[in-house]
Design a protein around this motif. Structure first.
Motif, short mmCIF file in Angstrom:
data_model
loop_
_atom_site.label_atom_id
_atom_site.label_comp_id
_atom_site.label_asym_id
_atom_site.label_seq_id
_atom_site.Cartn_x
_atom_site.Cartn_y
_atom_site.Cartn_z
N GLY A 35 0.82 -1.21 0.00
CA GLY A 35 0.00 0.00 0.00
C GLY A 35 0.85 1.26 0.00
N MET A 36 1.91 1.26 0.79
CA MET A 36 2.81 2.41 0.80
C MET A 36 3.45 2.60 -0.57
SD MET A 36 4.63 2.06 4.54
CE MET A 36 5.75 3.41 4.23
N ALA A 37 3.89 1.53 -1.19
CA ALA A 37 4.50 1.61 -2.52
C ALA A 37 3.49 2.09 -3.56
CB ALA A 37 5.07 0.25 -2.92
N ALA A 38 2.22 1.74 -3.36
CA ALA A 38 1.16 2.13 -4.29
C ALA A 38 0.66 3.54 -4.01
CB ALA A 38 0.01 1.13 -4.21
N GLY A 39 1.11 4.15 -2.92
CA GLY A 39 0.65 5.48 -2.56
C GLY A 39 -0.66 5.47 -1.81
N SER A 40 -1.03 4.34 -1.23
CA SER A 40 -2.29 4.23 -0.50
C SER A 40 -2.11 3.29 0.70
CB SER A 40 -3.40 3.71 -1.41
OG SER A 40 -4.63 3.67 -0.71
N LEU A 41 -1.49 3.82 1.74
CA LEU A 41 -1.28 3.02 2.95
C LEU A 41 -2.61 2.52 3.51
CD1 LEU A 41 0.46 1.83 5.21
CD2 LEU A 41 0.36 4.07 6.35
N SER A 42 -3.64 3.36 3.46
CA SER A 42 -4.93 2.95 4.01
C SER A 42 -5.49 1.73 3.28
CB SER A 42 -5.93 4.11 3.97
OG SER A 42 -6.11 4.57 2.65
N LEU A 43 -5.33 1.67 1.96
CA LEU A 43 -5.79 0.50 1.22
C LEU A 43 -4.96 -0.73 1.58
CD1 LEU A 43 -7.75 -0.63 -0.88
CD2 LEU A 43 -6.10 0.04 -2.65
N GLY A 44 -3.66 -0.55 1.76
CA GLY A 44 -2.81 -1.66 2.18
C GLY A 44 -3.20 -2.17 3.56
N LEU A 45 -3.53 -1.26 4.47
CA LEU A 45 -3.95 -1.67 5.81
C LEU A 45 -5.30 -2.38 5.77
CD1 LEU A 45 -2.82 1.44 7.87
CD2 LEU A 45 -1.79 -0.85 7.90
N LEU A 46 -6.20 -1.89 4.92
CA LEU A 46 -7.49 -2.57 4.76
C LEU A 46 -7.28 -3.99 4.23
CD1 LEU A 46 -10.58 -2.74 4.72
CD2 LEU A 46 -10.51 -1.61 2.46
N ALA A 47 -6.45 -4.13 3.21
CA ALA A 47 -6.16 -5.46 2.67
C ALA A 47 -5.54 -6.35 3.75
CB ALA A 47 -5.23 -5.34 1.46
N GLY A 48 -4.65 -5.79 4.55
CA GLY A 48 -4.03 -6.55 5.64
C GLY A 48 -5.04 -6.98 6.68
N ALA A 49 -5.95 -6.09 7.03
CA ALA A 49 -6.99 -6.43 8.02
C ALA A 49 -7.90 -7.53 7.48
CB ALA A 49 -7.80 -5.18 8.37
N LEU A 50 -8.27 -7.44 6.22
CA LEU A 50 -9.11 -8.48 5.62
C LEU A 50 -8.36 -9.81 5.56
CD1 LEU A 50 -10.78 -6.46 2.72
CD2 LEU A 50 -11.90 -7.34 4.79
N ALA A 51 -7.08 -9.76 5.28
CA ALA A 51 -6.27 -10.98 5.24
C ALA A 51 -6.25 -11.65 6.62
CB ALA A 51 -4.85 -10.67 4.78
N ILE A 52 -6.07 -10.87 7.65
CA ILE A 52 -6.08 -11.42 9.01
C ILE A 52 -7.46 -11.98 9.34
CG2 ILE A 52 -5.90 -10.79 11.45
CD1 ILE A 52 -3.63 -8.82 10.56
N LEU A 53 -8.50 -11.30 8.87
CA LEU A 53 -9.86 -11.78 9.12
C LEU A 53 -10.12 -13.12 8.44
CD1 LEU A 53 -12.59 -11.30 10.44
CD2 LEU A 53 -13.19 -9.83 8.49
N THR A 54 -9.56 -13.34 7.25
CA THR A 54 -9.76 -14.65 6.60
C THR A 54 -9.18 -15.76 7.46
OG1 THR A 54 -7.73 -14.55 5.28
CG2 THR A 54 -9.73 -13.68 4.26
N ALA A 55 -8.00 -15.51 8.05
CA ALA A 55 -7.37 -16.53 8.90
C ALA A 55 -8.18 -16.71 10.19
CB ALA A 55 -5.94 -16.12 9.23
N TYR A 56 -8.68 -15.62 10.73
CA TYR A 56 -9.52 -15.72 11.93
C TYR A 56 -10.75 -16.58 11.65
CZ TYR A 56 -12.91 -14.63 15.49
OH TYR A 56 -13.86 -14.75 16.48
N LEU A 57 -11.40 -16.32 10.52
CA LEU A 57 -12.59 -17.10 10.19
C LEU A 57 -12.27 -18.57 9.98
CD1 LEU A 57 -14.30 -14.53 7.81
CD2 LEU A 57 -15.15 -15.29 10.06
N ARG A 58 -11.13 -18.85 9.36
CA ARG A 58 -10.72 -20.25 9.18
C ARG A 58 -10.57 -20.93 10.53
NH1 ARG A 58 -5.77 -21.60 9.59
NH2 ARG A 58 -4.93 -19.67 8.71
#
Length: 135
Positions: A35-58
């Motif tokens: 996200g930082m490299a793409a110029g959108s840290l917030s989008l990177g953090l959202l993607a990271g939060a969703l990734a963690i949520l997938t593991a939590y749900l599993r």
């Protein structure tokens, strides 16, 4: 890798911890960095939060007796494939002098696919819990 240890009969009592915690940390760090490299840290953090949520749900599904759901389309291997392909494509675009924001597009794709995965896993868990309570 934890799966290799389990398959090889070398698992340990704390193996699941050492398999999961660094994996979740790497999800967040890789996607936030992307996200930082793409110029959108917030989008990177959202993607990271969703990734963690997938593991939590599993793990939630597994703990509820429904088994582990490793399905995608935004499971770990899928996310990392998109990140890798996006980074390589961005390098190629830079070499060719193209100003395309490929890593931003790749990050949006990861976020979309991971969001779909969260929804699908949640639906499966809810169906499984309802079915279990009906019996």
């Amino acid at each position: 890798d934890g799966l290799v240890a389990v398959e090889g009969g070398m698992g340990s009592p704390d193996g699941a911890f050492w398999n999961e915690v660094p994996d979740r940390l790497s999800d967040l760090l890789i996607l936030a960095g992307f996200g930082m490299a793409a110029g959108s840290l917030s989008l990177g953090l959202l993607a990271g939060a969703l990734a963690i949520l997938t593991a939590y749900l599993r793990e939630f599904g597994r703990a509820a007796g429904l088994g582990s759901d490793f399905s995608g389309p935004g499971a770990k291997s899928h996310r990392m494939a998109v990140v890798t392909a996006g980074a390589l494509a961005q390098v190629l675009a830079l070499i060719l002098g193209l100003g395309w924001p490929i890593i931003l597009w790749a990050l949006w794709l990861v976020t979309l696919l991971t969001g779909i995965t969260v929804i699908r896993r949640s639906q499966r868990i809810l169906r499984g819990l309802k079915a279990a309570s009906a019996t």
